[in-house]
Design a protein around this motif. Structure first.
Motif, PDB file in Angstrom:
ATOM      1  N   ASN A  12       0.690  -1.525   0.153  1.00  0.00           N
ATOM      2  CA  ASN A  12       0.507  -0.081  -0.088  1.00  0.00           C
ATOM      3  C   ASN A  12       1.244   1.311  -0.262  1.00  0.00           C
ATOM      4  O   ASN A  12       0.855   2.451  -0.380  1.00  0.00           O
ATOM      5  CB  ASN A  12      -0.520  -0.194   1.339  1.00  0.00           C
ATOM      6  CG  ASN A  12      -1.688   1.140   1.712  1.00  0.00           C
ATOM      7  OD1 ASN A  12      -1.635   1.942   1.738  1.00  0.00           O
ATOM      8  ND2 ASN A  12      -3.029   1.344   0.595  1.00  0.00           N
ATOM      9  N   VAL A  37      -3.722  -0.113 -10.641  1.00  0.00           N
ATOM     10  CA  VAL A  37      -4.326   0.645  -9.079  1.00  0.00           C
ATOM     11  C   VAL A  37      -3.998   1.814  -8.885  1.00  0.00           C
ATOM     12  O   VAL A  37      -4.110   2.318  -8.147  1.00  0.00           O
ATOM     13  CB  VAL A  37      -4.466  -0.687  -8.147  1.00  0.00           C
ATOM     14  CG1 VAL A  37      -2.787  -0.669  -7.492  1.00  0.00           C
ATOM     15  CG2 VAL A  37      -5.553   0.117  -6.571  1.00  0.00           C
ATOM     16  N   LEU A  87      -5.056   5.126  -8.139  1.00  0.00           N
ATOM     17  CA  LEU A  87      -4.295   6.657  -6.909  1.00  0.00           C
ATOM     18  C   LEU A  87      -4.023   7.479  -7.413  1.00  0.00           C
ATOM     19  O   LEU A  87      -5.191   8.432  -6.446  1.00  0.00           O
ATOM     20  CB  LEU A  87      -3.932   5.266  -5.608  1.00  0.00           C
ATOM     21  CG  LEU A  87      -3.022   6.160  -4.945  1.00  0.00           C
ATOM     22  CD1 LEU A  87      -4.187   6.595  -3.650  1.00  0.00           C
ATOM     23  CD2 LEU A  87      -1.550   5.757  -4.481  1.00  0.00           C
ATOM     24  N   LEU A  98      -5.805  -0.912  -2.363  1.00  0.00           N
ATOM     25  CA  LEU A  98      -5.870   0.007  -2.655  1.00  0.00           C
ATOM     26  C   LEU A  98      -6.634   0.525  -1.213  1.00  0.00           C
ATOM     27  O   LEU A  98      -8.150  -0.994  -0.681  1.00  0.00           O
ATOM     28  CB  LEU A  98      -6.467   0.586  -3.680  1.00  0.00           C
ATOM     29  CG  LEU A  98      -7.759   1.955  -3.479  1.00  0.00           C
ATOM     30  CD1 LEU A  98      -7.018   3.117  -4.355  1.00  0.00           C
ATOM     31  CD2 LEU A  98      -9.138   1.400  -4.500  1.00  0.00           C
TER      32      LEU A  98
END
Length: 339
Positions: free
Chosen positions: A169, A189, A193, A214
């Motif tokens: 992350n 992803v 973001l 996410l």
């Protein structure tokens, strides 16, 4: 051995040029491969697909778990080239070209998506394919202020005892101020973001996005439309549920699946011959990779025209955004997750 890989040239009206850009003398600097519409040039040279031998080592470690295979990999693919003009002269355009920032997947690097990047450039985009320096690339490097000195940054697996979510992350944050963002897998992803982190991005195209890293708290905050282009065998119900949460909050977000494809089909690896592909990966899709590339790029072009408000003819492929057409489907069938 150059015949071991045959990447397709861009099918759009522009010839494509290519160059590498490195800014800064620390790992916080920027490193990317730039694809752009260029003028024809006699005697143009083509860049290597794998730009340095060290990348074969990183690739062997990530895909095979055997760094000692890097020499064999180098023999197999080390002389393969990309059908673009290295440092070709930029084709002038009044008003400038729209820009796409492309983020690679986990364990990849800046050149492994040359086919999709060159295809988009051939239709009038400048595409900046980033190479991340947060240990998510197979390997990468930066040049220090000391002349001629390089420092290499290897791929980093999740340390024993650490939860993968918290480890992944915090990687791959983008803070760029251009028009659209695109990426594959972990890079997909990251593209989502980026819509939260950078207001100047107008939309995102996420190729088989690995939605796992996410955070749930971010879903209400994604303000712009996303086009999810999934393969048939990668996504899980949990991942697709996250995509649907985004589509429920933005009526312009779309989810489509390219049938007969696997995760690696959205990379240049799809164009490797069968035996070499099987050595590196356990399976490949049944759809012809040239057709898969055409579907993916046309859907992306239609979506980008719609949300960047381009005056082009890409609207002819709008039906792909609804999952209508040969080898496409709306929404996402579920397959076994495979990173």
């Amino acid at each position: 051995m150059g015949g071991m890989l045959a990447l397709p040239p861009g099918q759009g009206p522009h010839q494509v040029g290519c160059t590498d850009v490195m800014v800064g003398h620390t790992r916080q600097g920027l490193f990317l491969r730039l694809f752009y519409p260029c003028l024809p040039r006699a005697g143009a040279t083509e860049p290597l697909w794998v730009p340095r031998p060290e990348y074969c080592g990183g690739l062997a470690d990530v895909t095979l778990g055997r760094r000692w295979c890097s020499a064999l990999l180098g023999i197999a693919i080390g002389s393969c080239t990309v059908p673009v003009s290295w440092n070709g002269p930029l084709e002038p355009r009044s008003g400038g070209y729209p820009l796409i920032i492309f983020s690679h997947g986990l364990g990849a690097f800046r050149t492994l998506y040359s086919s999709i990047c060159a295809e988009l450039a051939s239709w009038g985009f400048v595409v900046a394919a980033l190479e991340h320096r947060d240990h998510s690339a197979a390997t990468t490097y930066f040049c220090t202020a000391e002349a001629g000195r390089e420092e290499w940054i290897p791929f980093q697996r999740v340390p024993r005892g650490q939860k993968e979510f918290y480890f992944r992350n915090k990687q791959d944050n983008l803070d760029l101020t251009k028009v659209a963002v695109m990426g594959h897998s972990f890079g997909g992803v990251t593209a989502v973001l980026a819509l939260v982190k950078e207001p100047s991005f107008r939309c995102a195209v996420a190729l088989d996005a690995w939605m796992f890293p996410l955070e749930n708290l971010l879903y209400p905050e994604v303000p712009k439309p996303v086009l999810f282009i999934n393969t048939e065998k990668f996504q899980t119900p949990e991942s697709v549920a996250k995509m649907k949460r985004l589509s429920s909050r933005n009526s312009q977000t779309r989810i489509v699946t390219v049938l007969g494809t696997v995760h690696e089909d959205q990379t240049d690896f799809a164009f490797l011959p069968g035996k070499l592909f099987s050595l590196i990966f356990s399976r490949r899709g049944t759809l012809d990779p040239y057709k898969a590339l055409a579907i993916t790029s046309r859907a992306a072009l239609a979506f980008l025209q719609r949300h960047l408000k381009l005056q082009e003819q890409f609207g002819q492929w709008d039906e792909l955004l609804e999952g209508v057409g040969d080898s496409v489907a709306p929404d996402a069938p579920f397959g076994r997750s495979h990173l």
